[in-house]
Scaffold this motif. Sequence first.
Motif, PDB file in Angstrom:
ATOM      1  N   THR A 125     -41.230  69.503  -0.974  1.00  0.00           N
ATOM      2  CA  THR A 125     -39.996  70.278  -0.956  1.00  0.00           C
ATOM      3  C   THR A 125     -39.893  71.228  -2.142  1.00  0.00           C
ATOM      4  O   THR A 125     -39.475  72.378  -2.011  1.00  0.00           O
ATOM      5  CB  THR A 125     -38.780  69.342  -0.938  1.00  0.00           C
ATOM      6  OG1 THR A 125     -38.817  68.535   0.241  1.00  0.00           O
ATOM      7  CG2 THR A 125     -37.482  70.137  -0.954  1.00  0.00           C
ATOM      8  N   SER A 126     -40.294  70.746  -3.318  1.00  0.00           N
ATOM      9  CA  SER A 126     -40.136  71.514  -4.545  1.00  0.00           C
ATOM     10  C   SER A 126     -40.999  72.764  -4.594  1.00  0.00           C
ATOM     11  O   SER A 126     -40.755  73.639  -5.418  1.00  0.00           O
ATOM     12  CB  SER A 126     -40.443  70.634  -5.754  1.00  0.00           C
ATOM     13  OG  SER A 126     -41.779  70.161  -5.717  1.00  0.00           O
ATOM     14  N   PRO A 142     -29.672  60.890   6.635  1.00  0.00           N
ATOM     15  CA  PRO A 142     -28.521  60.459   5.838  1.00  0.00           C
ATOM     16  C   PRO A 142     -28.920  59.475   4.745  1.00  0.00           C
ATOM     17  O   PRO A 142     -29.617  58.489   5.009  1.00  0.00           O
ATOM     18  CB  PRO A 142     -27.615  59.794   6.878  1.00  0.00           C
ATOM     19  CG  PRO A 142     -27.959  60.472   8.156  1.00  0.00           C
ATOM     20  CD  PRO A 142     -29.453  60.705   8.071  1.00  0.00           C
ATOM     21  N   GLY A 143     -28.509  59.763   3.522  1.00  0.00           N
ATOM     22  CA  GLY A 143     -28.790  58.873   2.414  1.00  0.00           C
ATOM     23  C   GLY A 143     -30.200  58.929   1.874  1.00  0.00           C
ATOM     24  O   GLY A 143     -30.553  58.142   0.995  1.00  0.00           O
ATOM     25  N   LYS A 144     -31.020  59.853   2.371  1.00  0.00           N
ATOM     26  CA  LYS A 144     -32.402  59.958   1.929  1.00  0.00           C
ATOM     27  C   LYS A 144     -32.693  61.355   1.388  1.00  0.00           C
ATOM     28  O   LYS A 144     -31.970  62.307   1.664  1.00  0.00           O
ATOM     29  CB  LYS A 144     -33.357  59.638   3.079  1.00  0.00           C
ATOM     30  CG  LYS A 144     -33.188  58.250   3.660  1.00  0.00           C
ATOM     31  CD  LYS A 144     -34.158  57.989   4.790  1.00  0.00           C
ATOM     32  CE  LYS A 144     -35.590  57.970   4.314  1.00  0.00           C
ATOM     33  NZ  LYS A 144     -36.535  57.636   5.417  1.00  0.00           N
ATOM     34  N   GLU A 145     -33.751  61.463   0.614  1.00  0.00           N
ATOM     35  CA  GLU A 145     -34.163  62.751   0.082  1.00  0.00           C
ATOM     36  C   GLU A 145     -34.895  63.555   1.141  1.00  0.00           C
ATOM     37  O   GLU A 145     -35.447  63.005   2.092  1.00  0.00           O
ATOM     38  CB  GLU A 145     -35.061  62.557  -1.143  1.00  0.00           C
ATOM     39  CG  GLU A 145     -34.368  61.922  -2.328  1.00  0.00           C
ATOM     40  CD  GLU A 145     -35.227  61.914  -3.569  1.00  0.00           C
ATOM     41  OE1 GLU A 145     -34.810  61.310  -4.568  1.00  0.00           O
ATOM     42  OE2 GLU A 145     -36.310  62.523  -3.551  1.00  0.00           O
ATOM     43  N   ARG A 146     -34.890  64.848   0.952  1.00  0.00           N
ATOM     44  CA  ARG A 146     -35.598  65.718   1.869  1.00  0.00           C
ATOM     45  C   ARG A 146     -37.094  65.479   1.758  1.00  0.00           C
ATOM     46  O   ARG A 146     -37.648  65.364   0.665  1.00  0.00           O
ATOM     47  CB  ARG A 146     -35.268  67.178   1.558  1.00  0.00           C
ATOM     48  CG  ARG A 146     -35.714  68.158   2.624  1.00  0.00           C
ATOM     49  CD  ARG A 146     -35.146  69.547   2.353  1.00  0.00           C
ATOM     50  NE  ARG A 146     -33.688  69.551   2.321  1.00  0.00           N
ATOM     51  CZ  ARG A 146     -32.950  70.636   2.170  1.00  0.00           C
ATOM     52  NH1 ARG A 146     -33.523  71.816   2.039  1.00  0.00           N
ATOM     53  NH2 ARG A 146     -31.629  70.537   2.142  1.00  0.00           N
ATOM     54  N   GLU A 200     -35.736  56.773  13.861  1.00  0.00           N
ATOM     55  CA  GLU A 200     -35.914  57.179  12.472  1.00  0.00           C
ATOM     56  C   GLU A 200     -36.208  58.662  12.292  1.00  0.00           C
ATOM     57  O   GLU A 200     -36.287  59.152  11.169  1.00  0.00           O
ATOM     58  CB  GLU A 200     -37.019  56.342  11.807  1.00  0.00           C
ATOM     59  CG  GLU A 200     -38.321  56.335  12.587  1.00  0.00           C
ATOM     60  CD  GLU A 200     -38.462  55.124  13.486  1.00  0.00           C
ATOM     61  OE1 GLU A 200     -39.581  54.566  13.562  1.00  0.00           O
ATOM     62  OE2 GLU A 200     -37.464  54.719  14.110  1.00  0.00           O
ATOM     63  N   ASP A 201     -36.379  59.387  13.393  1.00  0.00           N
ATOM     64  CA  ASP A 201     -36.553  60.832  13.315  1.00  0.00           C
ATOM     65  C   ASP A 201     -35.223  61.563  13.168  1.00  0.00           C
ATOM     66  O   ASP A 201     -35.200  62.775  12.959  1.00  0.00           O
ATOM     67  CB  ASP A 201     -37.280  61.356  14.554  1.00  0.00           C
ATOM     68  CG  ASP A 201     -38.714  60.870  14.638  1.00  0.00           C
ATOM     69  OD1 ASP A 201     -39.387  60.802  13.593  1.00  0.00           O
ATOM     70  OD2 ASP A 201     -39.161  60.560  15.757  1.00  0.00           O
ATOM     71  N   THR A 202     -34.137  60.851  13.301  1.00  0.00           N
ATOM     72  CA  THR A 202     -32.821  61.456  13.167  1.00  0.00           C
ATOM     73  C   THR A 202     -32.656  62.052  11.772  1.00  0.00           C
ATOM     74  O   THR A 202     -32.799  61.360  10.769  1.00  0.00           O
ATOM     75  CB  THR A 202     -31.719  60.427  13.422  1.00  0.00           C
ATOM     76  OG1 THR A 202     -31.776  59.992  14.781  1.00  0.00           O
ATOM     77  CG2 THR A 202     -30.341  61.028  13.163  1.00  0.00           C
ATOM     78  N   ALA A 203     -32.362  63.336  11.713  1.00  0.00           N
ATOM     79  CA  ALA A 203     -32.238  64.023  10.436  1.00  0.00           C
ATOM     80  C   ALA A 203     -31.850  65.473  10.675  1.00  0.00           C
ATOM     81  O   ALA A 203     -31.908  65.971  11.799  1.00  0.00           O
ATOM     82  CB  ALA A 203     -33.556  63.972   9.657  1.00  0.00           C
ATOM     83  N   VAL A 204     -31.477  66.138   9.603  1.00  0.00           N
ATOM     84  CA  VAL A 204     -31.351  67.583   9.631  1.00  0.00           C
ATOM     85  C   VAL A 204     -32.720  68.153   9.315  1.00  0.00           C
ATOM     86  O   VAL A 204     -33.322  67.805   8.297  1.00  0.00           O
ATOM     87  CB  VAL A 204     -30.311  68.088   8.617  1.00  0.00           C
ATOM     88  CG1 VAL A 204     -30.274  69.612   8.608  1.00  0.00           C
ATOM     89  CG2 VAL A 204     -28.934  67.534   8.954  1.00  0.00           C
ATOM     90  N   TYR A 205     -33.211  69.008  10.173  1.00  0.00           N
ATOM     91  CA  TYR A 205     -34.528  69.594  10.008  1.00  0.00           C
ATOM     92  C   TYR A 205     -34.410  71.010   9.481  1.00  0.00           C
ATOM     93  O   TYR A 205     -33.644  71.813  10.005  1.00  0.00           O
ATOM     94  CB  TYR A 205     -35.282  69.592  11.340  1.00  0.00           C
ATOM     95  CG  TYR A 205     -35.806  68.226  11.715  1.00  0.00           C
ATOM     96  CD1 TYR A 205     -37.161  67.924  11.629  1.00  0.00           C
ATOM     97  CD2 TYR A 205     -34.935  67.230  12.143  1.00  0.00           C
ATOM     98  CE1 TYR A 205     -37.639  66.670  11.958  1.00  0.00           C
ATOM     99  CE2 TYR A 205     -35.401  65.966  12.466  1.00  0.00           C
ATOM    100  CZ  TYR A 205     -36.757  65.692  12.375  1.00  0.00           C
ATOM    101  OH  TYR A 205     -37.234  64.438  12.703  1.00  0.00           O
TER     102      TYR A 205
END
Length: 130
Positions: A114-115, A41-45, A89-94
Amino acid sequence: EVQLQASGGGLVQPGGSLRLSCAVSGFTFDDHHIGWFRQAPGKEREGVSCISVEDVITYYANSVRGRFTISKNKAKNTMDLEMKDLKLEDTAVYYCAAVNSGEYGLGPAKYCRTSMYDYWGQGTLVTVSS
């Protein structure tokens, strides 16, 4: 068509383990680099782990190195991410992703950016919480 479907996310306590899986179709591991990315949340992929065709290069983000393992199951057409000693801090959408190896050579696996990836799964949510 190229398709990727991530699954296996869920709620896990700090220090716990989880295995994510990504079912792939429309391409083979022989000509595509693959990777796992995450977006908190609130961070870039960001790139978590990437691996090249023929497994020549494997990348792990510093934050997960030693805890996460990327793998391919060619027989089942899946790519997995084994996560151990999970932290808050591993909480994220993977997300699982792929790119044809002819586009940038080994770059996508080396840098895990990512790009550089063209095909994406829908993502699976991993929540690390006590």
